[in-house]
Design a protein around this motif. Structure first.
Motif, mmCIF file in Angstrom:
data_model
loop_
_atom_site.group_PDB
_atom_site.id
_atom_site.type_symbol
_atom_site.label_atom_id
_atom_site.label_comp_id
_atom_site.label_asym_id
_atom_site.label_seq_id
_atom_site.Cartn_x
_atom_site.Cartn_y
_atom_site.Cartn_z
ATOM 1 N N GLY A 227 2.174 4.952 -0.273
ATOM 2 C CA GLY A 227 1.466 6.210 -0.034
ATOM 3 C C GLY A 227 1.948 6.897 1.223
ATOM 4 N N LEU A 228 1.278 7.991 1.505
ATOM 5 C CA LEU A 228 1.638 8.844 2.635
ATOM 6 C C LEU A 228 0.818 8.475 3.859
ATOM 7 C CD1 LEU A 228 3.118 11.735 3.335
ATOM 8 C CD2 LEU A 228 0.797 12.599 3.085
ATOM 9 N N ARG A 229 1.436 8.479 5.015
ATOM 10 C CA ARG A 229 0.659 8.340 6.243
ATOM 11 C C ARG A 229 1.292 9.186 7.334
ATOM 12 N NH1 ARG A 229 3.030 3.867 9.231
ATOM 13 N NH2 ARG A 229 4.645 2.945 7.940
ATOM 14 N N HIS B 165 0.854 -1.196 0.000
ATOM 15 C CA HIS B 165 0.000 0.000 0.000
ATOM 16 C C HIS B 165 0.888 1.244 0.000
ATOM 17 C CE1 HIS B 165 -2.936 -2.972 1.610
ATOM 18 N NE2 HIS B 165 -3.762 -2.282 0.851
ATOM 19 N N LYS C 39 -3.689 8.189 5.845
ATOM 20 C CA LYS C 39 -3.958 6.982 5.071
ATOM 21 C C LYS C 39 -4.610 5.929 5.953
ATOM 22 C CE LYS C 39 -0.927 3.727 3.429
ATOM 23 N NZ LYS C 39 0.328 3.295 2.834
ATOM 24 N N MET D 43 7.215 4.116 -0.571
ATOM 25 C CA MET D 43 7.329 4.444 -1.985
ATOM 26 C C MET D 43 7.995 3.314 -2.761
ATOM 27 S SD MET D 43 9.205 7.834 -3.522
ATOM 28 C CE MET D 43 7.908 9.030 -3.254
ATOM 29 N N ILE E 157 2.981 13.932 -3.498
ATOM 30 C CA ILE E 157 2.733 13.885 -2.060
ATOM 31 C C ILE E 157 2.358 15.285 -1.606
ATOM 32 C CG2 ILE E 157 3.848 13.531 0.182
ATOM 33 C CD1 ILE E 157 5.814 11.729 -1.725
ATOM 34 N N ASN F 161 5.929 5.587 -7.169
ATOM 35 C CA ASN F 161 4.573 5.427 -6.654
ATOM 36 C C ASN F 161 4.622 5.555 -5.134
ATOM 37 O OD1 ASN F 161 1.888 4.847 -6.247
ATOM 38 N ND2 ASN F 161 2.154 2.639 -6.453
ATOM 39 N N PRO F 162 4.033 6.634 -4.579
ATOM 40 C CA PRO F 162 3.289 7.722 -5.226
ATOM 41 C C PRO F 162 4.219 8.727 -5.897
ATOM 42 C CG PRO F 162 3.439 8.123 -2.875
ATOM 43 C CD PRO F 162 4.075 6.790 -3.097
ATOM 44 N N VAL G 75 6.361 8.124 3.999
ATOM 45 C CA VAL G 75 5.904 7.768 2.661
ATOM 46 C C VAL G 75 6.493 6.416 2.304
ATOM 47 C CG1 VAL G 75 5.815 8.416 0.238
ATOM 48 C CG2 VAL G 75 5.875 10.195 1.971
#
Ligand code: CUA
Length: 170
Positions: free
Chosen positions: A62-64, A60, A166, A75, A87, A83-84, A73
């Motif tokens: 992404g940013l959290r 998964h 996230k 990545m 941001i 990916n992503p 992140v």
């Protein structure tokens, strides 16, 4: 006699610094590594490059948010994208990038920051950057990775609004 002394002093003037300089550098290295704990960004873990899609946290990307003003992140780098690739964080954010590659050797570089690491398949790199001011910060791949290497980039947008955390974040 006098000439001999001059030569001796001249020789000493070269010998002493050639010993003192390496010793000084070694001491500086030991102090920064073990005293101040400054290290080159390196491998913090491993992941099977063939199973990146199913291996947490890269299943998964992404940013959290991990704390007040702190983000992480997850990545994945691949030919020829990140990916992503975009941001968004608010100003005065500390962002840690946890990156791996699913194919070949890539790089991760954010100009105007000290963030610069290689991204190797099978290895996880971890680098942290602080974004004090609002603005757009591009990041890019700096290791030649094929035909479209020069297109491999993304951006960090620093500014409001604050993104929602996230799902599944800590
Ligand atoms: Cu990825 Cu160059």
């Amino acid at each position: 006699m006098k000439r001999g002394t001059t030569i001796y002093l001249y020789e000493l003037a070269w010998v002493l610094p050639s010993v003192a300089i390496p010793v000084g550098m070694l001491v500086a290295l030991l102090v920064t590594a073990f005293g101040v704990h400054i290290h080159v960004p390196g491998v913090v873990g491993r992941v099977n490059p063939n199973q990146v899609d199913t291996s947490p946290p890269f299943d998964h990307p992404g940013l959290r948010q991990v704390g007040p003003g702190k983000y992480e992140v997850d990545m994945v780098a691949q030919i020829w994208s990140f990916n992503p690739a975009e941001i968004r964080v608010p100003p005065d954010s500390q962002v840690t990038f946890v990156i791996t590659s699913r194919d070949v050797v890539h790089g991760f570089f954010i100009p105007r920051t000290a963030t610069n690491t290689m991204v190797l398949p099978g290895q996880i790199a971890r680098v942290t950057a602080h974004f004090a001011k609002a603005g757009t910060y591009p990041f890019l791949c700096h290791e030649y990775c094929g035909l479209m290497h020069q297109m491999m980039a993304g951006q960090i947008i620093v500014g409001p609004p604050e993104p929602p955390p996230k799902e599944g974040g800590q």
